[in-house]
Write an enzyme that holds these catalytic residues in place. Structure first.
Site, PDB file in Angstrom:
ATOM      1  N   ASP A  94       0.858  -1.182   0.000  1.00 48.91           N
ATOM      2  CA  ASP A  94       0.000   0.000   0.000  1.00 48.91           C
ATOM      3  C   ASP A  94       0.898   1.238   0.000  1.00 48.91           C
ATOM      4  O   ASP A  94       2.005   1.213   0.541  1.00 48.91           O
ATOM      5  CB  ASP A  94      -0.869   0.046   1.258  1.00 48.91           C
ATOM      6  CG  ASP A  94      -1.709  -1.204   1.443  1.00 48.91           C
ATOM      7  OD1 ASP A  94      -2.243  -1.692   0.436  1.00 48.91           O
ATOM      8  OD2 ASP A  94      -1.814  -1.680   2.591  1.00 48.91           O
ATOM      9  N   ASP A 107      -1.463  -2.381  -4.430  1.00 49.01           N
ATOM     10  CA  ASP A 107      -2.511  -2.821  -3.520  1.00 49.01           C
ATOM     11  C   ASP A 107      -3.345  -1.591  -3.165  1.00 49.01           C
ATOM     12  O   ASP A 107      -3.815  -0.885  -4.045  1.00 49.01           O
ATOM     13  CB  ASP A 107      -1.892  -3.505  -2.299  1.00 49.01           C
ATOM     14  CG  ASP A 107      -2.911  -4.300  -1.496  1.00 49.01           C
ATOM     15  OD1 ASP A 107      -4.044  -4.483  -1.972  1.00 49.01           O
ATOM     16  OD2 ASP A 107      -2.575  -4.745  -0.388  1.00 49.01           O
ATOM     17  N   ASP A 135      -4.802   1.673   3.428  1.00 48.50           N
ATOM     18  CA  ASP A 135      -5.546   0.604   4.082  1.00 48.50           C
ATOM     19  C   ASP A 135      -5.430   0.740   5.596  1.00 48.50           C
ATOM     20  O   ASP A 135      -4.377   1.124   6.128  1.00 48.50           O
ATOM     21  CB  ASP A 135      -5.036  -0.765   3.642  1.00 48.50           C
ATOM     22  CG  ASP A 135      -5.570  -1.175   2.267  1.00 48.50           C
ATOM     23  OD1 ASP A 135      -6.310  -0.376   1.653  1.00 48.50           O
ATOM     24  OD2 ASP A 135      -5.249  -2.289   1.804  1.00 48.50           O
ATOM     25  N   ARG A 163     -13.653   0.300  -3.230  1.00 49.30           N
ATOM     26  CA  ARG A 163     -13.183   0.467  -1.858  1.00 49.30           C
ATOM     27  C   ARG A 163     -12.984   1.933  -1.480  1.00 49.30           C
ATOM     28  O   ARG A 163     -11.898   2.353  -1.103  1.00 49.30           O
ATOM     29  CB  ARG A 163     -11.896  -0.317  -1.614  1.00 49.30           C
ATOM     30  CG  ARG A 163     -12.029  -1.814  -1.846  1.00 49.30           C
ATOM     31  CD  ARG A 163     -10.750  -2.549  -1.470  1.00 49.30           C
ATOM     32  NE  ARG A 163     -10.896  -3.988  -1.705  1.00 49.30           N
ATOM     33  CZ  ARG A 163      -9.951  -4.886  -1.459  1.00 49.30           C
ATOM     34  NH1 ARG A 163      -8.786  -4.486  -0.971  1.00 49.30           N
ATOM     35  NH2 ARG A 163     -10.166  -6.159  -1.700  1.00 49.30           N
TER      36      ARG A 163
END
Length: 438
Positions: free
Chosen positions: A214, A253, A257, A309
């Site tokens: 990330d 990714d 997150d 997301r």
């Protein structure tokens, strides 16, 4: 924009450098702390980052080596020393201390090549089994080589802030793990490129390539404020990625997150642009550390040309308000709000500008959750008649319905703007280089 408490009003001059991190108007962003009502990160004592840092733990950096050293280097994870790190200009995480730029070929183990990997694990011959054996082991060693260079942990009581309007960190995997009281502001965090994605033929109906990094990962951390940053894929946006085994060769990714029991997070005035999986909140459907945590506030953020997301939530009480969702093409769009196991999204006064190819019913996806509370949404317009319930659109197209019941009430916010004002406010103020008052 917000009433931010100032711990110090005097300018901080860095000893020996003759350089000042004080912005126009006399603001030293390194000494600013989160306001007392600015989202979940303001709860239970608030978030002050490195505001109390002693002069010997204040640094201005312009290289990856300097940045890592200022955070405590390999010992940063678990470090609690108050620190302020000012980032000047562009920092490339793939540069060695002597200025040599490392490439994927430099990280690759001698026994690894992508061509050999593709030939060995082609589903037509390997089947639906996860890769194993010497070539997969060589891929893992290659990935470890890259991680040692580009991954940097951030300890507790730290503020990282970009100077001016061009501070940027490229190619890094920044990790706030097992830490508390962290502030990251006014930075462009770009292109955490994974040279060695793993093929998983059992991920989904057709398999998927999974990247490891990330741009910023918050895990088992508390009291974190992420403010006025820009997150993107830099030189490798989704449209540039090839396809192998019929699936996109995914080298990224998440952009940001929040997992592994992280808690009390405020994400404000950021730009998330041209990326597939933006923000996962929650580790897994069976996590034992996430329930009761993952309290996150997202406000005044721009999500533009995103795939999915924004966010996808498990377990957490997540206040999503005054965000601007702009999908002008829909080229990679899948959904916006992911309703996961025991999630409690409270969506308030968000503005959606969707391409004609995106139906309102697509905005929400049920990932095992039961409900979402939504109020004040506007879609593709400013007038009152553009008010819409995205939850109602989802329920009209899907069975079973998701509940719209309000299961909790957000109490920590400074102001909730009228939805029709959100696009102009977010365009003007969100992202790195826009950290001025409203």
């Amino acid at each position: 924009m917000r009433h931010i408490t100032q711990l110090l009003t005097a300018a901080l001059l860095l000893t020996g450098l003759g350089l000042s991190p004080v912005a126009a108007g006399g603001r030293d962003l390194g000494r600013e702390v989160l306001g007392p009502r600015d989202g979940w990160a303001a709860a239970e004592g608030g978030t002050t980052g490195g505001a109390a840092a002693a002069p010997e733990h204040v640094a201005m950096v312009s290289t990856w080596a300097e940045f890592r050293a200022a955070l405590g280097g390999a010992q940063a994870r678990g470090d609690i020393t108050p620190r302020i790190v000012y980032v000047q200009g562009q920092i490339d995480a793939n540069l060695t201390p002597d200025g040599r730029r490392l490439t994927c070929e430099d990280y690759a183990d001698p026994a690894y090549s992508l061509e050999a990997y593709l030939a060995a694990y082609d589903p037509a011959t390997w089947g639906r089994r996860r890769p194993s054996g010497p070539l997969e082991e060589a891929r893992a060693r290659s990935a470890a080589n890259q991680a040692a260079q580009i991954r940097q942990y951030i300890g507790s009581n730290v503020t990282i802030v970009g100077l001016g309007d061009d501070a940027r960190i490229v190619g890094a995997n920044l990790v706030v793990r097992d830490a508390e009281n962290v502030i990251i502001r006014n930075l462009e965090l770009s292109d955490a490129y994974d040279c060695f994605p793993a093929w998983d033929p059992l991920d989904g109906s057709s398999g998927n390539w999974n990247a490891a990094y990330d741009n910023l990962w918050i895990a088992n951390a508390r009291h974190v404020w992420i403010d006025h940053n820009t997150f993107n894929d830099g030189a490798h946006p989704p449209a540039t990625l090839p396809t192998y085994f019929g699936r996109k060769y995914e080298v990224h990714d998440g952009l940001l997150d929040i997992t592994n029991g992280a808690d009390l997070i405020t994400v404000s005035y950021n730009r998330f642009e041209n990326h597939d999986k933006a923000m996962l909140i929650g580790s897994s459907n069976t996590s034992t550390v996430d329930p009761g945590r993952l309290r996150v506030t997202l406000h005044h953020n721009l999500f533009r040309d995103m795939g999915q997301r924004t966010p996808r939530v498990r377990f957490g009480q997540v206040h999503v308000y005054n965000n601007y969702y702009h999908e002008p093409s829909g080229a990679i769009y899948s959904y916006s709000w992911g309703v996961g196991v025991q999630s409690q999204i409270y969506a308030e006064n968000n503005f959606f500008a969707l391409a004609p190819t995106i139906a309102p019913a697509q905005v929400i996806v049920d990932w095992g959750g039961t409900g979402l509370y939504e109020t004040g949404t506007l879609l593709n317009g400013r007038a009152r008649h553009n008010a819409v319930s995205l939850l109602a659109a989802y329920n009209a197209a899907h069975d079973p319905d998701l509940s719209g019941a309000r299961t909790w009430q957000p109490m920590l916010y400074e102001r909730i703007d009228p939805t029709q004002a959100v696009p102009a406010l977010v365009r003007a103020h969100a992202g790195a280089g826009r950290i001025t008052g409203r």
